[in-house]
Scaffold this motif. Sequence first.
Motif, PDB file in Angstrom:
ATOM      1  N   LYS A  77     -14.326   2.986 -22.588  1.00  0.00           N
ATOM      2  CA  LYS A  77     -13.772   4.344 -22.532  1.00  0.00           C
ATOM      3  C   LYS A  77     -14.000   5.022 -21.190  1.00  0.00           C
ATOM      4  N   GLU A  82      -8.241   8.076 -20.816  1.00  0.00           N
ATOM      5  CA  GLU A  82      -7.451   8.583 -21.939  1.00  0.00           C
ATOM      6  C   GLU A  82      -6.780   7.459 -22.726  1.00  0.00           C
ATOM      7  N   VAL A  85      -9.342   5.960 -25.024  1.00  0.00           N
ATOM      8  CA  VAL A  85      -9.647   6.907 -26.105  1.00  0.00           C
ATOM      9  C   VAL A  85      -8.522   6.901 -27.133  1.00  0.00           C
ATOM     10  N   ASP A  88      -8.615   3.692 -29.103  1.00  0.00           N
ATOM     11  CA  ASP A  88      -9.714   3.755 -30.065  1.00  0.00           C
ATOM     12  C   ASP A  88      -9.271   4.497 -31.326  1.00  0.00           C
TER      13      ASP A  88
END
Length: 160
Positions: A77, A82, A85, A88
């Motif tokens: 991350k 971004e 993220v 994820d």
Amino acid sequence: MFGSSRSGANAYAKVGLETGVIAASPHKLIVMLFEGALTAINNGMTHMKAGQFEDKGRAITKAILIVDEGMRASLDKKAGGEIAVNLDALYGYIIQCLLRANLRNDQAQLEEAHKLLSDLKSAWDAIGDKVGPGAQAAAAPRPMAAFDSLTPRASSFVSA
């Protein structure tokens, strides 16, 4: 004395897989994870339709482990920012779809997870030829402990 021919074939297949993993680029490793998860979901669909609920559960659990402990755990991350993220969060959503599919025998949830992973794999495949050695090193998954999908392990997932 020497075991069955099936165990020999399984050992041979395992060596082939391990050799493929060792020789694979970071990009290819992610492709292998996508392929494994998609295959497990397809197996789960087949078992669900056949009413083979124990086998369905094993197949879906395998898909969950691949997405969570393989794909999701390999995200960096900090380096990925971004995009990492967002991936994820998407992997988390896919895991939830798989859990609901398993708990409720919900074919639509399996299809949703399969479509999302297929779309991600297509995007990953498309960048494969464009990724140079330096970029591949930056995108490399972090090393993780040996993964054996058949080894029982503690999990935060709720079982029904």
